[in-house]
Design an enzyme around this catalytic site. Structure first.
Site, mmCIF file in Angstrom:
data_model
loop_
_atom_site.group_PDB
_atom_site.id
_atom_site.type_symbol
_atom_site.label_atom_id
_atom_site.label_comp_id
_atom_site.label_asym_id
_atom_site.label_seq_id
_atom_site.Cartn_x
_atom_site.Cartn_y
_atom_site.Cartn_z
ATOM 1 N N PHE A 35 0.972 -1.140 0.115
ATOM 2 C CA PHE A 35 -0.102 -0.029 -0.061
ATOM 3 C C PHE A 35 0.824 1.316 -0.048
ATOM 4 C CE2 PHE A 35 -2.968 -3.110 1.622
ATOM 5 C CZ PHE A 35 -4.109 -2.605 1.025
ATOM 6 N N ALA A 36 0.494 2.240 -0.702
ATOM 7 C CA ALA A 36 1.233 3.371 -0.833
ATOM 8 C C ALA A 36 1.513 4.083 0.537
ATOM 9 C CB ALA A 36 0.630 4.455 -1.655
ATOM 10 N N ASP A 37 0.733 3.764 1.716
ATOM 11 C CA ASP A 37 0.798 4.249 2.870
ATOM 12 C C ASP A 37 2.108 3.534 3.472
ATOM 13 O OD1 ASP A 37 -1.916 3.816 2.169
ATOM 14 O OD2 ASP A 37 -2.298 5.019 3.724
ATOM 15 N N PRO A 84 8.979 3.729 5.097
ATOM 16 C CA PRO A 84 10.207 3.362 5.421
ATOM 17 C C PRO A 84 11.208 3.110 4.379
ATOM 18 C CG PRO A 84 8.466 2.076 6.373
ATOM 19 C CD PRO A 84 7.772 3.005 5.425
ATOM 20 N N HIS A 123 -4.516 3.131 5.115
ATOM 21 C CA HIS A 123 -4.652 2.351 3.671
ATOM 22 C C HIS A 123 -5.226 3.288 2.739
ATOM 23 C CE1 HIS A 123 -4.331 -0.967 6.698
ATOM 24 N NE2 HIS A 123 -3.942 -1.638 5.566
ATOM 25 N N ILE A 169 5.054 3.257 2.215
ATOM 26 C CA ILE A 169 6.400 3.393 1.162
ATOM 27 C C ILE A 169 7.179 4.037 2.113
ATOM 28 C CG2 ILE A 169 5.664 5.683 0.254
ATOM 29 C CD1 ILE A 169 6.532 4.374 -2.438
#
Length: 337
Positions: free
Chosen positions: A83-85, A89, A129, A87
């Protein structure tokens, strides 16, 4: 020509790439055996083997680092962030290494990585999300950032991204994976099978990165957006009764200022729509560039229609999301100014 949804179109793109280029490698959390959380890589491991399509550890920084190392050695990795959320880290690897390795090595190494990630809201995913973090990456030199809005573009742009040889962040609007969404939350899901851009060739083709598309011509106002909101914009234009010109950006970096300026110089009025929070969002960059390029053509202030400066809510998702009704209000505000 077969009808495909966006998931099927992405799967077809990766199938074509794996079949025609032995340097293409695909990996991510659950991207191998399970086929991805949204099934975009479904069946590819069984067809091409564990060496070409495989699962990665639950470590997004490591996924990005692996892609960088592979690309530096001549491979063409397609890495999936689930999920883009999630990314963030990986952001140090993407910003400090992936985007700079060609410059830092004076061209000895390149970083032709594609990082795919489901993006945006509208699925009741709540704060972890539903994010639209594109603005973080549009600020990074060298990175290309793209957001397709339909199956045809999704396949052609993914193939073009892999073949470009440059690092590309490929955000996929998950709200429209299975069908276009007009911004009215209580309506039944539409199907891509009844949409012209749902017709997707089975073989290889590309859609040029950095080129926007005028998806609806008009003279009263220019509405600029990308991803899910392209379809919301079309519904808003139809229900408002206004002669709205709609531009699907497709590529955020590089963005097609020539197409944008030509439209704004014609209409004199602009709405820019994004799902992301308002402050420092990509709409602000576009507004600044339009003001520089088209100042004397503007008949009203540029209007930014966005999410709010809060975490993405679960219970009040449709108060946050730029729905069809919110977009109609924005269009009327600008055209009546």
């Amino acid at each position: 020509m077969p009808a495909m949804n966006i998931i099927q179109a992405l799967n077809s793109a990766m199938d074509v790439l794996l079949d025609t280029d032995p340097d293409v490698i695909i990996f991510g959390e659950d991207a191998g055996y399970f086929g991805g959380v949204f099934k975009a890589t479904d069946g590819l491991q069984a067809k091409y083997g564990l060496d070409r399509v495989f699962d990665a550890p639950i470590n997004d920084a490591a996924i990005a680092a692996m892609a960088i190392g592979m690309a530096a050695r001549g491979l063409k990795p397609i890495a999936e962030i689930q999920f883009a959320d999630y990314i963030f880290p990986a952001i140090d690897q993407i910003v400090s290494e992936m985007s700079r390795i060609r410059y830092r090595s004076a061209g000895q190494f390149t970083s032709g990585c594609v990082v795919r990630s489901p993006w945006g809201g509208g699925i009741r995913g709540g704060q972890t999300h539903s994010m639209s973090p594109e603005a973080f990456f549009t600020h990074v030199p060298v990175l290309q950032v793209v957001v397709p809005s339909n199956p045809y573009d999704a396949k052609g742009m993914l193939i073009a991204a892999v073949e470009s040889g440059d690092p590309v962040i490929f955000f996929e609007p998950k709200r429209i994976y299975n069908g276009p969404f007009d911004g009215v939350p209580d309506k039944p899901l539409a199907s891509w099978a009844r949409h012209p851009k749902g017709e997707v060739p089975e073989g290889r083709y590309t859609v040029e990165l950095g080129k926007a598309e005028v998806v609806r011509e008009g003279s009263a106002c220019t509405l600029i957006t990308y991803g899910t909101l392209v379809h919301v914009a079309e519904a808003a234009a139809e229900h408002s009764g206004l002669d709205v010109e709609i531009i699907d950006l497709k590529s955020l970096v590089p963005y097609d200022i020539e197409t944008i300026a030509a439209s704004v110089n014609k209409t004199g009025r602009v709405v820019i729509a994004q799902e992301a929070p308002r402050t420092s969002g990509f709409a602000a960059e576009l507004a600044a560039q339009i003001q520089e390029e088209c100042f004397y053509a503007l008949e009203a202030p540029i209007f930014r229609l966005t999410g709010w400066d809060t975490p993405y809510p679960h219970a009040h998702e449709w108060a946050y999301f730029p729905t069809r009704d919110r977009m109609i209000c924005a269009l009327k505000t600008v055209t009546e100014a």
